[in-house]
Design a protein around this motif. Structure first.
Motif, PDB file in Angstrom:
ATOM      1  N   ALA A  17       0.837  -1.206   0.000  1.00  0.00           N
ATOM      2  CA  ALA A  17       0.000   0.000   0.000  1.00  0.00           C
ATOM      3  C   ALA A  17       0.870   1.253   0.000  1.00  0.00           C
ATOM      4  CB  ALA A  17      -0.933  -0.009   1.208  1.00  0.00           C
ATOM      5  N   ASN A  18       1.947   1.257   0.775  1.00  0.00           N
ATOM      6  CA  ASN A  18       2.838   2.422   0.827  1.00  0.00           C
ATOM      7  C   ASN A  18       3.515   2.679  -0.516  1.00  0.00           C
ATOM      8  OD1 ASN A  18       2.299   2.985   3.541  1.00  0.00           O
ATOM      9  ND2 ASN A  18       3.919   1.615   4.263  1.00  0.00           N
ATOM     10  N   VAL A  19       3.961   1.608  -1.167  1.00  0.00           N
ATOM     11  CA  VAL A  19       4.612   1.755  -2.473  1.00  0.00           C
ATOM     12  C   VAL A  19       3.626   2.301  -3.506  1.00  0.00           C
ATOM     13  CG1 VAL A  19       5.718   0.523  -4.390  1.00  0.00           C
ATOM     14  CG2 VAL A  19       6.308  -0.061  -2.024  1.00  0.00           C
ATOM     15  N   LEU A  20       2.410   1.758  -3.518  1.00  0.00           N
ATOM     16  CA  LEU A  20       1.415   2.183  -4.506  1.00  0.00           C
ATOM     17  C   LEU A  20       0.951   3.616  -4.264  1.00  0.00           C
ATOM     18  CD1 LEU A  20      -0.636  -1.125  -4.790  1.00  0.00           C
ATOM     19  CD2 LEU A  20       0.829  -0.117  -6.545  1.00  0.00           C
ATOM     20  N   LYS A  21       0.847   4.021  -3.012  1.00  0.00           N
ATOM     21  CA  LYS A  21       0.489   5.410  -2.718  1.00  0.00           C
ATOM     22  C   LYS A  21       1.531   6.367  -3.272  1.00  0.00           C
ATOM     23  CE  LYS A  21      -2.276   4.860   1.495  1.00  0.00           C
ATOM     24  NZ  LYS A  21      -2.300   5.058   2.962  1.00  0.00           N
ATOM     25  N   ALA A  22       2.808   6.022  -3.071  1.00  0.00           N
ATOM     26  CA  ALA A  22       3.888   6.894  -3.530  1.00  0.00           C
ATOM     27  C   ALA A  22       3.982   6.946  -5.047  1.00  0.00           C
ATOM     28  CB  ALA A  22       5.213   6.411  -2.945  1.00  0.00           C
ATOM     29  N   ALA A  23       3.613   5.841  -5.716  1.00  0.00           N
ATOM     30  CA  ALA A  23       3.786   5.758  -7.172  1.00  0.00           C
ATOM     31  C   ALA A  23       2.497   6.004  -7.935  1.00  0.00           C
ATOM     32  CB  ALA A  23       4.346   4.385  -7.539  1.00  0.00           C
ATOM     33  N   ALA A  24       1.390   6.278  -7.248  1.00  0.00           N
ATOM     34  CA  ALA A  24       0.077   6.360  -7.901  1.00  0.00           C
ATOM     35  C   ALA A  24       0.043   7.371  -9.035  1.00  0.00           C
ATOM     36  CB  ALA A  24      -1.001   6.684  -6.864  1.00  0.00           C
ATOM     37  N   ALA A  25       0.605   8.554  -8.813  1.00  0.00           N
ATOM     38  CA  ALA A  25       0.568   9.596  -9.843  1.00  0.00           C
ATOM     39  C   ALA A  25       1.344   9.172 -11.088  1.00  0.00           C
ATOM     40  CB  ALA A  25       1.127  10.899  -9.285  1.00  0.00           C
ATOM     41  N   ASP A  26       2.514   8.576 -10.897  1.00  0.00           N
ATOM     42  CA  ASP A  26       3.314   8.135 -12.034  1.00  0.00           C
ATOM     43  C   ASP A  26       2.647   6.987 -12.789  1.00  0.00           C
ATOM     44  OD1 ASP A  26       5.414   9.940 -11.677  1.00  0.00           O
ATOM     45  OD2 ASP A  26       6.352   8.682 -10.159  1.00  0.00           O
ATOM     46  N   LEU A  27       1.898   6.164 -12.064  1.00  0.00           N
ATOM     47  CA  LEU A  27       1.249   5.007 -12.677  1.00  0.00           C
ATOM     48  C   LEU A  27      -0.130   5.331 -13.234  1.00  0.00           C
ATOM     49  CD1 LEU A  27       2.135   2.245 -10.051  1.00  0.00           C
ATOM     50  CD2 LEU A  27       3.107   2.539 -12.328  1.00  0.00           C
ATOM     51  N   SER A  28      -0.610   6.552 -13.023  1.00  0.00           N
ATOM     52  CA  SER A  28      -1.954   6.946 -13.474  1.00  0.00           C
ATOM     53  C   SER A  28      -3.017   6.006 -12.921  1.00  0.00           C
ATOM     54  CB  SER A  28      -2.023   6.976 -15.007  1.00  0.00           C
ATOM     55  OG  SER A  28      -1.158   7.948 -15.528  1.00  0.00           O
ATOM     56  N   ILE A  29      -2.939   5.792 -11.601  1.00  0.00           N
ATOM     57  CA  ILE A  29      -3.974   5.020 -10.924  1.00  0.00           C
ATOM     58  C   ILE A  29      -4.508   5.838  -9.757  1.00  0.00           C
ATOM     59  CG2 ILE A  29      -2.942   2.791 -11.536  1.00  0.00           C
ATOM     60  CD1 ILE A  29      -1.959   2.571  -8.631  1.00  0.00           C
ATOM     61  N   SER A  30      -5.724   5.521  -9.350  1.00  0.00           N
ATOM     62  CA  SER A  30      -6.298   6.105  -8.144  1.00  0.00           C
ATOM     63  C   SER A  30      -6.219   5.051  -7.058  1.00  0.00           C
ATOM     64  CB  SER A  30      -7.758   6.504  -8.403  1.00  0.00           C
ATOM     65  OG  SER A  30      -8.392   6.893  -7.197  1.00  0.00           O
ATOM     66  N   PHE A  31      -5.302   5.249  -6.106  1.00  0.00           N
ATOM     67  CA  PHE A  31      -5.109   4.248  -5.051  1.00  0.00           C
ATOM     68  C   PHE A  31      -5.474   4.835  -3.695  1.00  0.00           C
ATOM     69  CE2 PHE A  31      -2.652   2.074  -1.781  1.00  0.00           C
ATOM     70  CZ  PHE A  31      -3.075   0.768  -2.006  1.00  0.00           C
ATOM     71  N   ASP A  32      -6.341   4.122  -2.989  1.00  0.00           N
ATOM     72  CA  ASP A  32      -6.787   4.603  -1.680  1.00  0.00           C
ATOM     73  C   ASP A  32      -6.812   3.467  -0.664  1.00  0.00           C
ATOM     74  OD1 ASP A  32      -7.658   6.450   0.198  1.00  0.00           O
ATOM     75  OD2 ASP A  32      -9.772   6.142  -0.275  1.00  0.00           O
ATOM     76  N   GLY A  33      -5.771   2.647  -0.693  1.00  0.00           N
ATOM     77  CA  GLY A  33      -5.616   1.642   0.349  1.00  0.00           C
ATOM     78  C   GLY A  33      -6.354   0.342   0.109  1.00  0.00           C
ATOM     79  N   PHE A  34      -7.159  -0.043   1.083  1.00  0.00           N
ATOM     80  CA  PHE A  34      -7.711  -1.389   1.125  1.00  0.00           C
ATOM     81  C   PHE A  34      -9.215  -1.421   0.847  1.00  0.00           C
ATOM     82  CE2 PHE A  34      -4.289  -1.354   4.481  1.00  0.00           C
ATOM     83  CZ  PHE A  34      -3.319  -1.936   3.675  1.00  0.00           C
ATOM     84  N   THR A  35      -9.678  -2.616   0.465  1.00  0.00           N
ATOM     85  CA  THR A  35     -11.101  -2.899   0.376  1.00  0.00           C
ATOM     86  C   THR A  35     -11.354  -4.254   1.001  1.00  0.00           C
ATOM     87  OG1 THR A  35     -13.029  -2.938  -1.103  1.00  0.00           O
ATOM     88  CG2 THR A  35     -11.053  -4.074  -1.868  1.00  0.00           C
TER      89      THR A  35
END
Length: 357
Positions: free
Chosen positions: A199-217
């Motif tokens: 989750a920490n890695v994806l939050k930091a890279a979300a903008a570069d990856l063009s994804i909307s990441f908000d943790g868990f479901t």
């Protein structure tokens, strides 16, 4: 533009040649630029093609009478790869004779042979099995991994998220897919170390990856329609998928039993039939058929063994869209971006440590 042809394991699936050929013919009506390599028993394939002249004109047959059965172990399947319809369809992707392969055969055998023949893409440690599930929203949700990897570390989960987002862009058209990690709660403190680190890695890279990441479901929200990609390990994903499919069958069976319980219920069924038909269509697995092995040097799609012709057509259509949209190139580009982000994170961490020192 000339597109690579699609290899179809015509012997795979419960119904075999007739349904696989009919499904390919239905899919070609929507993707008429594609040609096909039909792999299996030539006399039976030719007989099935008599009813589909349009497909016959755009297909070549690769003959073999060898078949991988549902009882074959992956190790047995690998030894027979060069003489079976499944193995030859995958090999056609390896040699470049086809751009992708579709099979309704043994899932374990298909994964084992695909991994051995095609290998994983650079930057991918393990391929993942991804599928589309229906939701209450106007989008299907991509879920992975669904059984290829029972144990996953942080790196695997991040790679799955990247691959799932690339697949989601193809099937949903959403440029910034909403990505979540499957967990036992939505709080940041919940779950394993691997989940929290991913989750920490994806939050930091979300903008570069063009994804909307908000943790868990959580599992009960997978099909609500407010997420496009759900990422998990193969053990949890396979259990969640079978629970969802089992619940859908339970609801359908319960409705049928209820409507048949009395004359009043039968009348009620006639009144509510448009709604029940819509529900049946939405829950029909044939309408969401086609699980994809993401992360390989080539595209391999798994059709349900029990799929009808419409279901096979959906699996072939998924394959065609993946080829049209160059999903492998998209994954490669996103992997490069997350690699650059991880490098920046390491550099920033090292600089902070030097400043503290």
């Amino acid at each position: 533009m000339s597109l690579p042809r699609i290899a179809v394991d015509a012997m795979g699936g419960d119904e075999g040649v007739r349904v696989m050929v009919e499904g390919a013919a239905l899919a070609r009506r929507r993707h008429d630029r594609f040609k096909f390599l039909l792999v299996g028993d030539e006399p039976r394939i030719k007989a099935a093609l008599d009813a589909h002249p349009n497909l016959r004109a755009s297909s070549e047959i690769l003959h073999t009478d060898g078949v991988i059965t549902g009882e074959d172990k992956p190790s047995q399947a690998i030894r027979r790869a060069k003489s079976t319809s499944m193995g030859l369809a995958i090999n056609a992707v390896k040699t470049g004779d086809a751009g992708a392969a579709v099979s309704g055969g043994n899932t374990g055998a298909l994964m084992a042979m695909s991994k051995l023949a095609l290998r994983t893409m650079p930057g991918i440690d393990r391929p993942a099995l991804a599928a589309l599930l229906p939701t209450l929203g106007d989008n299907d949700v991509v879920m992975l991994d669904l059984g290829a990897n029972t144990e996953c570390d942080t790196r695997n989960l991040v790679q799955f998220a990247i691959m799932g987002a690339a697949y989601s862009r193809v099937v949903t058209g959403r440029e910034s897919p909403r990505v979540r990690l499957l967990n036992i709660g939505t709080e940041e403190t919940k779950g394993t170390d691997e989940l929290r680190d991913a989750a920490n890695v994806l939050k930091a890279a979300a903008a570069d990856l063009s994804i909307s990441f908000d943790g868990f479901t959580e599992a009960d929200k997978v099909c609500r329609g407010d997420v496009d990609v759900v990422v998990t390990d193969g053990f949890s994903g396979n259990i969640a998928l079978k629970a969802i499919e089992g619940t859908a069958r339970f609801v359908g069976d319960l409705l049928r039993r209820s409507f048949a319980s009395s004359l009043r219920s039968k009348i009620g069924f006639l009144v509510s039939r448009p709604a029940t038909e819509l529900l049946k269509h939405h829950l029909d697995p044939n309408n969401h058929n086609g699980a994809v092995f993401l992360g390989l040097n080539g595209i391999v799609v798994k059709s349900h063994g029990s799929a009808n012709a419409a279901g096979v057509a959906n699996a072939v259509a998924v394959t065609a869209r993946l080829l049209e949209e160059d999903v492998t190139d998209r994954i490669t580009a996103d992997l490069a971006r997350v690699g650059e982000e991880s490098l920046r994170m390491r550099r920033n961490g090292a600089s902070a440590q030097e400043e503290r020192a």
